[in-house]
Design a protein around this motif. Sequence first.
Motif, mmCIF file in Angstrom:
data_model
loop_
_atom_site.group_PDB
_atom_site.id
_atom_site.type_symbol
_atom_site.label_atom_id
_atom_site.label_comp_id
_atom_site.label_asym_id
_atom_site.label_seq_id
_atom_site.Cartn_x
_atom_site.Cartn_y
_atom_site.Cartn_z
ATOM 1 N N GLN A 92 72.516 38.714 30.227
ATOM 2 C CA GLN A 92 71.997 37.680 29.335
ATOM 3 C C GLN A 92 71.445 38.286 28.050
ATOM 4 N N LYS A 96 72.909 37.560 24.128
ATOM 5 C CA LYS A 96 72.099 37.102 22.999
ATOM 6 C C LYS A 96 72.172 38.074 21.834
ATOM 7 N N SER A 99 75.413 37.652 19.997
ATOM 8 C CA SER A 99 75.429 36.467 19.134
ATOM 9 C C SER A 99 74.721 36.728 17.805
ATOM 10 N N MET A 243 64.503 39.458 20.394
ATOM 11 C CA MET A 243 64.578 39.242 21.835
ATOM 12 C C MET A 243 63.233 39.524 22.499
#
Length: 282
Positions: A92, A96, A99, A243
Amino acid sequence: MDALIASYASCPDSDSDSDTPRPKTENHQAPEPLPPPPISLLRPPNSLGKLNYSQTAHLDRIRSFPHVEGNYALHVFIPVYIPSSPKKGLAQFLKKVASLVPGLHVVDVDIPLNILCKDDNKLEQIALGREFHISLGRTVPIRVHQIDSVVTMLRQKLQFQRRYWIDYNKWEVFVNDDQTRSFLSLEVIAEGLAEITRQIQAVNAVYRLHNLPEFYEDPRPHISLAWALGNISDLLKRAIEEMRRHINVGGSVRKHIFTCKFNGIECKIGSKTYKICKFSED
């Protein structure tokens, strides 16, 4: 394999020699064309089908040292396998970051990360299910007459090792010496750092005796999960920081990302891998 494919490519009905006059074949039956080769034969065993981007990805690679006939690349490292339990969370995180940062590829496999992100199973299997490396020395060229000496001395200095825990607890960005590639990595900054540092010092001693360049003066042990062309460290660091803020807001801050046991030292020279150490409890 190449010879087989070439033989099919040079069949008599090829367009490449259409302008060349051909002798008449009166009273002679034309040879039957070869049947198509099996698909499994034309696809290498490690092919990922539509995900096999390695041939084009390697075109952008730059050697860290020029190829010289009779030289072999030397790499001393700790092999690392990520346990099953943290893979989902790591996947995950990679999705992210991908992206936010275009152009990332999976290390070694060289598949674009954004392609794998479309399938969670493939992302975990291909990006996180392979062998990773903690480098204990620079990757350098050595001559064939040095191989036995290097391997013997590495085994003498690192022959008996105790198992210890390695804690991967920091996302970090590294850039290679010639600024041609950036790496998204997990760094070891606590448990396991002292042991790895001692092992690096032992490898440095062997390198010195063979007039090879030693490792960085202030080593930062890590495994790399993804890479991109050029120096994009600022962009990657901003993505990591974003993040971290997201994780902090969620209230799920962890002291470590994953932990695994030290499982040996290996030395790869050319295409051959040598086991360097034994465990004192074995």
